[in-house]
Design a protein around this motif. Structure first.
Motif, PDB file in Angstrom:
ATOM      1  N   VAL A   1      31.906  39.166  45.684  1.00 35.70           N
ATOM      2  CA  VAL A   1      32.703  38.590  46.740  1.00 35.70           C
ATOM      3  C   VAL A   1      33.817  38.130  45.608  1.00 35.70           C
ATOM      4  N   LEU A   2      33.680  37.353  44.634  1.00 38.55           N
ATOM      5  CA  LEU A   2      34.723  36.740  43.768  1.00 38.55           C
ATOM      6  C   LEU A   2      35.306  37.634  43.193  1.00 38.55           C
ATOM      7  N   SER A   3      34.837  38.851  42.722  1.00 40.34           N
ATOM      8  CA  SER A   3      35.817  39.888  41.843  1.00 40.34           C
ATOM      9  C   SER A   3      36.731  40.431  42.897  1.00 40.34           C
TER      10      SER A   3
ATOM     11  N   ALA B   1      42.180  41.044  44.359  1.00 35.72           N
ATOM     12  CA  ALA B   1      43.353  41.247  45.336  1.00 35.72           C
ATOM     13  C   ALA B   1      44.350  40.356  44.851  1.00 35.72           C
ATOM     14  N   SER B   2      44.310  39.356  43.801  1.00 36.95           N
ATOM     15  CA  SER B   2      45.143  38.405  43.544  1.00 36.95           C
ATOM     16  C   SER B   2      45.904  38.887  42.418  1.00 36.95           C
TER      17      SER B   2
ATOM     18  N   GLY C   1      37.448  40.142  38.301  1.00 35.31           N
ATOM     19  CA  GLY C   1      38.243  40.838  39.023  1.00 35.31           C
ATOM     20  C   GLY C   1      39.660  40.973  38.760  1.00 35.31           C
ATOM     21  N   ILE C   2      40.103  39.974  38.174  1.00 37.43           N
ATOM     22  CA  ILE C   2      41.635  39.684  37.689  1.00 37.43           C
ATOM     23  C   ILE C   2      41.899  40.669  36.696  1.00 37.43           C
ATOM     24  N   ILE C   3      40.630  40.764  35.602  1.00 41.50           N
ATOM     25  CA  ILE C   3      40.945  41.354  34.440  1.00 41.50           C
ATOM     26  C   ILE C   3      41.283  42.915  34.872  1.00 41.50           C
ATOM     27  N   ALA C   4      40.231  43.323  35.963  1.00 40.32           N
ATOM     28  CA  ALA C   4      40.239  44.870  36.227  1.00 40.32           C
ATOM     29  C   ALA C   4      41.555  45.193  36.832  1.00 40.32           C
ATOM     30  N   ALA C   5      41.888  44.323  37.779  1.00 43.32           N
ATOM     31  CA  ALA C   5      43.162  44.764  38.379  1.00 43.32           C
ATOM     32  C   ALA C   5      44.300  44.791  37.628  1.00 43.32           C
TER      33      ALA C   5
ATOM     34  N   PRO D   1      40.677  49.172  41.321  1.00 42.12           N
ATOM     35  CA  PRO D   1      39.403  48.843  41.162  1.00 42.12           C
ATOM     36  C   PRO D   1      39.016  47.874  42.279  1.00 42.12           C
ATOM     37  N   THR D   2      39.714  47.130  42.809  1.00 39.51           N
ATOM     38  CA  THR D   2      39.096  46.265  43.858  1.00 39.51           C
ATOM     39  C   THR D   2      38.756  47.030  44.995  1.00 39.51           C
TER      40      THR D   2
END
Length: 477
Positions: A67-69, A74-75, A124-128, A404-405
């Motif tokens: 969920v957090l990733s 998304a951000s 999540g931020i790293i991947a995006a 990725p998200t």
């Protein structure tokens, strides 16, 4: 910057040339943090639970991370635009590192959950952000090879992650398995400082759309909760509720001053919109094999964990080999054909798995897995590149970061839908081989139907205009 498509001869060695080697290593390491972390934790966490307790919370270690990733992903484009890619990557890597240390030195399951949540947010931020950097750091002709290299990282993680984690957990401690992420994160931060340029613009005031991000988190949480509901009616209610929440977020985002997504996200009349549907639906359809295949192999045919895991890994192997094999293709017409071939092979593979279980022949099921992996391998890199390069002016970062998200969201939704199908078919209560086989066939049949949606979207993808532009540029060269 590499805004215009480039057509020309290229080789794999160019990724390792002095000009691109650091960028290649940085992006692959960003993927490795995500890939290895998942396999490390899934292998070592059961041992951690036996030591510190909290068995009833073990599923939340994966749910909160997911969920957090997705919320972090998304951000990602917004943080890159407001703070710059370097600051966003270093900051998120530090968040990931903090979460790793908290989880590794946890004395209770609550602390593990906090650490996992921070890991998910940072990763999540790293991947995006890494996805958004691909078209900036590499010319168009190398993008498919970058995705091929990342597919290799995933394959190595699929085999090496459980092995490394198992050895560390068995001979040292489960905490050592968590701590493998520490040197990887530190190397990643050092590479970011070297390869990612300083932000040339003015750091803007960070107005974060918390309400929309919270709604995304709630939507994915509803998806996750659907899988643990005890009645079919509640499962359906939670899945429908998640769909309503996430669709509302997209509708509100289109009218917002601070958008998270491309303006034509999921529109049915644009390359980006339809491409994002394929990016979502392919993982939704494939998720059933990730959730139920290994378990069924063990329960139906008596496979041990290692043999079942190796059987399941044929998907990752096929993906990696095919991604490497097609990365040299530069002809836009062939790329368009491969994008459409991907969902076709996915549906074919799922149908073969249904056929294999109905015949009770393991090799046929494995063939289906190989078809599915081949489908992802031949299409995923070109599909992602097409979405990136078809984004409207000023929206490329948002389109790239969403990939990725959306893939993670697809796996979450697919797992919930597969769980819904499994419960409706009586999979948890199956006590005989015939009952288990029938329930399994139902699960993969539902996945096949979902895959048809990706197939239809693939043939509806409007690639003609982009192909003509690429061909014209090729003529000029």
């Amino acid at each position: 910057m590499h805004d215009a498509p480039e057509i020309g001869s290229t080789s794999w060695s160019e990724l390792l040339s002095p000009r691109y080697s650091a960028a290649t290593m940085t992006l692959c390491l960003g993927v490795a943090l995500f890939a290895f972390n998942g396999f490390l934790v899934s292998t070592s966490l059961p041992t951690a639970v036996r030591e510190i307790g909290g068995l009833e919370l073990i599923s939340w270690a994966f749910t909160l991370y997911l969920v957090l990733s997705i919320v972090g992903g998304a951000s990602g484009a917004l943080l890159k635009a407001r703070l710059g890619a370097r600051t966003a990557l270093v900051g998120s890597a530090l968040v990931f590192l903090a979460g790793t240390l908290i989880a590794a030195y946890a004395s209770s399951m609550t602390e593990v959950l906090i650490g996992r949540a921070l890991q998910g947010l940072g990763e999540g931020i790293i991947a995006a952000t890494c996805y958004a950097l691909i078209p900036e750091l590499f010319p168009s002709r190398l993008v498919a090879k970058v995705f091929g290299a990342e597919a290799v990282v995933w394959a190595v993680a699929a085999f090496g992650g459980p092995l490394v984690s198992g050895l560390l957990t068995e001979h040292l401690s489960w905490r050592a398995a968590f701590l493998v992420n520490v040197p990887l994160a530190l190397i990643f931060i050092a590479l970011v400082f070297r390869i990612v340029p300083k932000f040339s613009g003015e750091v803007a005031r960070l107005s974060v759309p918390f309400l929309r991000l919270a709604a995304i988190g709630c939507g994915i949480m509803l998806v996750a909760l659907a899988s643990i509901m005890h009645t079919l009616a509640m499962e359906v209610l939670f899945v429908v509720g998640a769909a309503v929440v996430l669709a509302s977020v997209i509708a509100v985002d289109r009218r917002s001053r601070i958008p998270l997504f491309p303006s034509d996200a999921f529109a049915l009349n644009s390359t980006v919109g339809i491409g994002l549907w394929i990016v979502l639906l392919m993982p939704v359809a494939q998720a059933s094999t990730s959730v139920y295949l290994v378990m069924t192999l063990q329960d139906l045919w008596g496979y041990g964990p290692t043999k079942a895991g190796a059987f399941n890994a044929t998907f990752a192997i096929a993906w990696s080999i095919c991604a490497i094999f097609v990365a040299n293709i530069q002809d836009p017409r062939r790329r368009a054909w491969l994008i459409r071939l991907g969902p076709t092979l996915l549906v074919t593979g799922l149908a073969i798995i249904v056929f294999g279980f109905s015949l009770d022949i393991p090799l046929v099921v494995m063939l289906g897995q190989i078809f599915i992996g081949t489908g992802f391998g031949v299409s995923w890199g070109f599909l992602s590149q097409t979405v990136m390069e078809s984004a409207r002016s000023g929206e490329r970062d948002r389109a790239s970061a969403l990939l990725p998200t959306l893939q993670s969201a697809g796996y979450a939704i697919g797992a919930a839908v597969a769980g819904l199908a499994a419960n409706a078919a009586g999979y948890p209560e199956a006590t005989t081989p015939d009952a288990l086989r029938d329930a399994t066939i139902t699960i993969f049949f539902v996945s096949t139907v979902i895959g048809v949606g990706a197939l239809v979207a693939g043939y509806a993808l409007p690639l003609r205009k982009q192909n003509l532009l690429a061909i014209e540029m090729q003529k000029q060269l």
